[in-house]
Design a protein around this motif. Structure first.
Motif, mmCIF file in Angstrom:
data_model
loop_
_atom_site.group_PDB
_atom_site.id
_atom_site.type_symbol
_atom_site.label_atom_id
_atom_site.label_comp_id
_atom_site.label_asym_id
_atom_site.label_seq_id
_atom_site.Cartn_x
_atom_site.Cartn_y
_atom_site.Cartn_z
ATOM 1 N N LYS A 128 0.843 -1.186 0.000
ATOM 2 C CA LYS A 128 0.000 0.000 0.000
ATOM 3 C C LYS A 128 0.879 1.237 0.000
ATOM 4 C CE LYS A 128 -3.795 -2.014 2.568
ATOM 5 N NZ LYS A 128 -4.682 -1.915 3.699
ATOM 6 N N GLY A 129 0.471 2.215 -0.741
ATOM 7 C CA GLY A 129 1.145 3.491 -0.722
ATOM 8 C C GLY A 129 2.389 3.537 -1.577
ATOM 9 N N HIS A 130 2.757 4.763 -1.904
ATOM 10 C CA HIS A 130 3.940 4.992 -2.718
ATOM 11 C C HIS A 130 4.819 6.074 -2.121
ATOM 12 C CE1 HIS A 130 2.284 2.433 -5.840
ATOM 13 N NE2 HIS A 130 1.150 3.080 -5.702
ATOM 14 N N PRO B 284 9.151 1.749 0.415
ATOM 15 C CA PRO B 284 10.259 0.834 0.139
ATOM 16 C C PRO B 284 10.874 0.213 1.399
ATOM 17 C CG PRO B 284 10.570 2.914 -1.032
ATOM 18 C CD PRO B 284 9.422 3.101 -0.087
ATOM 19 N N HIS B 285 10.557 0.763 2.555
ATOM 20 C CA HIS B 285 11.149 0.299 3.804
ATOM 21 C C HIS B 285 10.155 -0.482 4.655
ATOM 22 C CE1 HIS B 285 14.456 2.824 2.669
ATOM 23 N NE2 HIS B 285 13.601 3.827 2.539
ATOM 24 N N ARG B 286 9.051 -0.900 4.037
ATOM 25 C CA ARG B 286 7.994 -1.621 4.750
ATOM 26 C C ARG B 286 8.538 -2.869 5.444
ATOM 27 N NH1 ARG B 286 2.402 -4.074 2.206
ATOM 28 N NH2 ARG B 286 1.856 -5.292 4.039
ATOM 29 N N ALA B 287 9.269 -3.698 4.733
ATOM 30 C CA ALA B 287 9.771 -4.954 5.305
ATOM 31 C C ALA B 287 10.689 -4.674 6.492
ATOM 32 C CB ALA B 287 10.496 -5.769 4.243
ATOM 33 N N PHE B 288 11.518 -3.651 6.377
ATOM 34 C CA PHE B 288 12.435 -3.294 7.464
ATOM 35 C C PHE B 288 11.655 -2.892 8.712
ATOM 36 C CE2 PHE B 288 14.918 -0.020 9.721
ATOM 37 C CZ PHE B 288 16.008 -0.792 10.099
ATOM 38 N N SER C 111 16.066 3.986 14.129
ATOM 39 C CA SER C 111 16.595 2.783 13.484
ATOM 40 C C SER C 111 16.538 2.903 11.964
ATOM 41 C CB SER C 111 15.799 1.552 13.924
ATOM 42 O OG SER C 111 15.966 1.329 15.290
ATOM 43 N N LEU C 112 15.463 3.476 11.452
ATOM 44 C CA LEU C 112 15.335 3.667 10.010
ATOM 45 C C LEU C 112 16.434 4.604 9.507
ATOM 46 C CD1 LEU C 112 13.657 3.157 7.428
ATOM 47 C CD2 LEU C 112 12.343 5.193 8.021
ATOM 48 N N TYR C 113 16.673 5.680 10.240
ATOM 49 C CA TYR C 113 17.721 6.626 9.849
ATOM 50 C C TYR C 113 19.105 5.972 9.911
ATOM 51 C CZ TYR C 113 20.848 10.588 9.733
ATOM 52 O OH TYR C 113 21.878 11.441 9.406
ATOM 53 N N ALA C 114 19.360 5.228 10.991
ATOM 54 C CA ALA C 114 20.672 4.598 11.163
ATOM 55 C C ALA C 114 20.949 3.566 10.068
ATOM 56 C CB ALA C 114 20.770 3.950 12.533
ATOM 57 N N ALA C 115 19.912 2.842 9.667
ATOM 58 C CA ALA C 115 20.106 1.763 8.697
ATOM 59 C C ALA C 115 20.079 2.247 7.249
ATOM 60 C CB ALA C 115 19.036 0.697 8.889
ATOM 61 N N THR C 116 19.279 3.283 6.970
ATOM 62 C CA THR C 116 19.077 3.668 5.565
ATOM 63 C C THR C 116 19.386 5.126 5.266
ATOM 64 O OG1 THR C 116 16.760 4.271 5.920
ATOM 65 C CG2 THR C 116 17.215 1.965 5.366
#
Length: 70
Positions: free
Chosen positions: A1-3, A8-12, A31-36
């Motif tokens: 869902k959504g764009h 793109p980071h849904r699974a993470f 965590s999202l910032y640190a990883a991506t």
């Protein structure tokens, strides 16, 4: 869902919630910032998870009904 930029980071994000159901939205954002390197406000992550069917009850994020645990 959504764009949006979180799609793109849904699974993470789902993996983080599955690992620790007590994780806070600011922790998810960090965590999202640190990883991506993606900067996202915690409210945006909360809305994104709600659109995916996650609910916040008491102190845990719960997966959508009918979803098998990952």
């Amino acid at each position: 869902k959504g764009h949006g930029k979180l799609a793109p980071h849904r699974a993470f994000l789902e993996e983080l919630v599955a690992q620790d159901g007590d994780i806070t939205l600011p922790e998810l954002a960090g965590s999202l910032y640190a990883a991506t390197g993606v900067v996202a406000h915690s409210a945006s992550i909360g809305r994104f998870l709600c659109k995916l069917g996650y609910t916040y009850k008491k102190s845990r994020w719960s997966p959508p009904s009918g979803c098998a645990p990952v």
